[in-house]
Design an enzyme around this catalytic site. Structure first.
Site, PDB file in Angstrom:
ATOM      1  N   HIS A 170      -5.033  -9.101  14.696  1.00  0.00           N
ATOM      2  CA  HIS A 170      -3.672  -8.621  14.913  1.00  0.00           C
ATOM      3  C   HIS A 170      -3.304  -8.732  16.387  1.00  0.00           C
ATOM      4  CE1 HIS A 170      -4.619  -6.889  11.058  1.00  0.00           C
ATOM      5  NE2 HIS A 170      -5.501  -6.074  11.608  1.00  0.00           N
ATOM      6  N   ASP A 218      -2.169  -3.145   3.807  1.00  0.00           N
ATOM      7  CA  ASP A 218      -2.293  -3.291   5.257  1.00  0.00           C
ATOM      8  C   ASP A 218      -3.274  -4.406   5.634  1.00  0.00           C
ATOM      9  OD1 ASP A 218      -0.492  -1.290   5.646  1.00  0.00           O
ATOM     10  OD2 ASP A 218      -1.952   0.243   6.189  1.00  0.00           O
ATOM     11  N   TYR A 236       1.650  -3.939  13.689  1.00  0.00           N
ATOM     12  CA  TYR A 236       0.619  -3.135  13.025  1.00  0.00           C
ATOM     13  C   TYR A 236      -0.157  -2.313  14.044  1.00  0.00           C
ATOM     14  CZ  TYR A 236      -2.925  -1.869   9.626  1.00  0.00           C
ATOM     15  OH  TYR A 236      -3.756  -1.162   8.780  1.00  0.00           O
ATOM     16  N   GLU A 277       0.827  -1.218   0.000  1.00  0.00           N
ATOM     17  CA  GLU A 277       0.000   0.000   0.000  1.00  0.00           C
ATOM     18  C   GLU A 277       0.855   1.261   0.000  1.00  0.00           C
ATOM     19  OE1 GLU A 277      -3.332   1.799   3.069  1.00  0.00           O
ATOM     20  OE2 GLU A 277      -3.088  -0.363   2.883  1.00  0.00           O
ATOM     21  N   ARG A 311      -3.082  -0.609  13.947  1.00  0.00           N
ATOM     22  CA  ARG A 311      -4.551  -0.503  13.996  1.00  0.00           C
ATOM     23  C   ARG A 311      -5.108  -1.819  14.520  1.00  0.00           C
ATOM     24  NH1 ARG A 311      -3.338   2.253   9.060  1.00  0.00           N
ATOM     25  NH2 ARG A 311      -3.725   4.486   9.296  1.00  0.00           N
TER      26      ARG A 311
END
Length: 755
Positions: free
Chosen positions: A345, A82, A299, A9, A301
């Protein structure tokens, strides 16, 4: 045949991936989304199952051409945007653009950009996740339906350029309802009495009066306080009970997105948006020794507190080495997710705790270091031993009255040696008063009894941190959306930050009242939270998107049709107020014009009475009477006539008394022309100051106080510091999504930047 193509991305990741994958793959970036719903039309076929019509995003043709060229004849494409819903949508749209007979697409999820994680993800690619894509697409359609069908209604009824958002409008409602509660609040008086006692050994200590005849005591006024003081003067204080115990306190789990934002706002004074920009930089990779980029955090988020076994064990080894074996928890500590948390995640943690803040200091800028240190400390602390805190509570009898005192000392700091949380009240332990050795039935000496008047306080306004917490606790939005929600309601001029807290302005109140009146469910906390749950169920394939969209749209459309006809026109009719027109006795209404809200007589056009207004702390409207023109001793620079002082949209100013023949005006004073920023104008032969102003479209810019004589203007805030590279007389502050906040030279030919 060409090499396999790996698509990510962000271009920042490309360098990091090339370091570990070498020349085995061609690596390209989409530069974010490449397809979206069209800008100037709804783009959703409501009658045909809410089918979306995607178009290539304007300006993305170059990126799309680069992807097609890079794909060439390769039959293997690895899609690695992502690892979230937005990334999944980018992967699907990229696959659609590069679709070719026989070509295979693989989904790769990079949860951290380290060598092991990258190679493991590349060796075990997955299929594109249709359920996750459906969840993202349903959210996008819902947001489009609300935005494109309600926003035009606001343009017609209130003011052009306004917007309504499915989630942002709920955030606005929360802020407005809190402000109404503050305005409606009536403070109540109450009193407290604090005593200073001394036992057989020092030190003296304070205790609060809490009970009378073993019942909770409330002291309503000064008279009651004086009466109690009179009784206390005749009583002997005696220790009634001493309770000693050791409290075991566990550390908090590693950060989720919302907790990271809250801590960064409180401790670093970062905005939610800045926090995410800097976290993205740490995730995508920072150049360390020999210019090699390394992803420093997982990650960013996520709403999960899950961590890997390997990461926990690595932290334990470091703790034993750095602090000693006693500070390391006896086994890896794992945390349970909340019921609604998504577990795709891990929590936000360092990719390796061996990358200590000290070792990274030469490679990170100040913002990156501050945020990394926060993440590193929170994660390492989560694997440290409990803190042991000795607590002493004492109750003291004084006739029928009981005083209470408490103190605490840290017996063993455990994780507190590294990280203290305001959320747990850790920082208070070190400041708690130390009590002397006291025993039951010990007679005490009373040094003084201090009465103090208090008033109950209204609920506080939301800060960025407390609003993020409120959104999270009510299930409004998701970790990736908090920063944009807060930015949008400010950019749309619905709220202002007043001393670090959100305060709705007049436009925000008006828009909120209209939306809540006509769409009470769509913009309610419960409805929006349930919709988030439905989107989560979509991702886990427990419901289908058509069912979710239909359940939303049917009642929404009914409300919309009614609102088109019945919603009050604030432009035309306006809100009724409690005021009467002083000229004709008709009711005065609150309206919105091109320059903002104002008061106008409802008898218009027969009566043309209008006024600006203010609201007091209770929200009550007070008209502002216009200032009479006042002759000054200053003369017009154009015609020599006397200047008069007037009031306008931007405050007081000077105008030529020869108007309309002479139209010369100038600011009365730099401070009245706008907020000064403490910097002289850099233009030659100008002695003006740079002031902050608002354009006709409501955008902030910076200009000279001598305008129109001096026409200096800048959209970026000037900094009173010369450019060290080209010698420009000043620098400017800028902020971009990619780079965050930085200072740069205003001369486009000069590339100087400082972060």
């Amino acid at each position: 045949m060409n090499k396999p193509l790996l698509i990510v991305e962000s271009p920042t990741k490309v360098k990091t991936l090339k370091k570990y994958l070498g020349d085995d793959y061609r690596i390209e970036a989409t530069l974010g989304h490449i397809k979206d719903l069209p800008q100037n039309e709804l783009g959703v076929d409501i009658e045909n199952g809410f089918k979306p019509f995607y178009k290539n995003i304007p300006g993305k043709q170059k990126a799309i051409s680069s992807l097609k060229k890079a794909a060439g004849d390769t039959m293997e494409v690895y899609l690695a945007p992502d690892p979230d819903r937005e990334g999944e949508a980018i992967a699907w749209h990229t696959a659609e653009i590069l679709k070719k007979k026989g070509r295979k697409f693989h989904r790769v999820l990079f949860h951290e950009l380290t060598e092991n994680a990258i190679r493991q993800a590349m060796s075990s690619p997955k299929q594109l996740d249709e359920n996750k894509y459906e969840a993202q697409q349903a959210r996008r359609i819902l947001d489009r339906l609300v935005g494109y069908e309600i926003s035009p209604l606001l343009w017609r009824k209130v003011k052009g350029g306004l917007s309504a958002g499915r989630v942002q409008s709920v955030a606005l409602r929360i802020i407005c309802e809190r402000e109404r509660a503050i305005q409606a609040f009536e403070p109540e008086e109450y009193w407290s009495i604090t005593a200073v006692f001394e036992g057989k050994t020092p030190p003296a200590f304070s205790a609060k009066l809490t009970r009378q005849n073993n019942r909770k005591l409330k002291i309503p006024d000064g008279s009651s306080a004086r009466s109690i003081l009179e009784q206390l003067s005749n009583e002997q204080p005696v220790v009634e009970k001493v309770t000693k115990k050791t409290i075991k306190r566990n550390p908090l789990p590693p950060f989720t997105t919302s907790k990271l934002q809250q801590d960064a706002i409180k401790k670093l004074r970062f905005s939610a948006k800045k926090t995410m920009v800097v976290a993205q930089q740490l995730y995508e990779g920072i150049d360390l020794a020999h210019g090699e980029p390394v992803g420093l955090i997982t990650y960013m988020r996520t709403d999960s507190v899950r961590i890997s076994q390997e990461a926990a064990e690595e932290a334990q080894r470091l703790i034993a080495e750095k602090f000693g074996p006693d500070f390391s928890h006896e086994k890896p500590r794992f945390f349970k997710n909340k019921k609604k948390a998504q577990d795709a995640h891990e929590a936000i943690r360092p990719t390796s705790v061996l990358n200590t803040p000290e070792t990274l200091a030469p490679y990170l800028n100040a913002d990156q270091m501050a945020l990394y240190k926060l993440i590193w400390k929170r994660f390492v602390a989560s694997q440290m031993a409990q803190a042991l805190i000795n607590q002493v509570s004492v109750s003291i009898a004084c006739g029928p009255y009981t005083f209470s005192a408490s103190g605490s000392t840290i017996k063993f700091p455990g994780y507190l040696a590294l990280y203290q949380s305001e959320e747990q009240g850790d920082a208070l332990d070190a400041r708690t008063e130390k009590l002397p050795e006291l025993t039951e039935k010990m007679v005490l000496k009373a040094h003084q009894y201090e009465p103090k008047q208090h008033f109950t306080q209204p609920p506080p306004r939301f800060s960025e941190a407390s609003l993020v917490k409120e959104l999270e606790e009510n299930g409004i939005g998701r970790p990736s959306t908090y920063a944009s929600i807060l930015s949008t309601i400010r950019e749309k001029k619905y709220v202002e930050l007043d001393k670090g807290s959100f305060k709705p302005n007049e436009l925000g109140f008006i828009v909120n009242e209209l939306l809540v009146e006509h769409f009470p469910d769509v913009f309610s906390v419960d409805f929006t939270s349930n919709m988030e749950n439905n989107l989560d169920l979509l991702e886990s394939a427990e419901v289908n998107s058509l069912e979710v969209l239909e359940r939303f749209y049917d009642p929404f459309k009914k409300n919309l049709d009614i609102a088109v006809t019945n919603m009050l026109s604030v432009k035309g009719v306006g809100f009724a107020t409690h005021l009467k027109c002083p000229e004709c006795d008709y009711p005065i209404h609150l309206k919105i014009g091109k320059n903002g809200p104002f008061l106008a007589c409802s008898g218009y056009p027969d009566c043309k009475y209008t006024r600006d207004y203010t609201r007091d702390e209770k929200g009550i409207i007070h008209p502002i009477e216009p200032m009479l023109e006042e002759l000054t001793d200053k003369t017009c620079e154009k015609c020599g006539k006397h200047m008069v002082m007037k009031s306008g949209r931007y405050g007081k100013f000077l105008a030529c008394s020869g108007y309309p023949e002479c139209k010369y005006t100038r600011s009365l004073d730099p401070k009245e022309a706008g907020k000064t920023i403490g910097m002289k104008c850099s233009e030659e032969k100008c002695d003006g100051e740079i002031v902050e102003r608002i354009s006709k479209r409501g955008k902030t810019f910076y200009g000279c106080s001598r305008f129109p004589k001096c026409k200096f203007a800048s959209w970026d805030k000037p900094i009173n510091k010369p450019c060290p590279e080209c010698g420009s007389k000043f620098l400017v502050e800028k902020s971009t999504k990619k780079e965050g906040d930085f200072v740069t030279c205003p001369d486009r030919k000069c590339a100087y930047k400082e972060f």
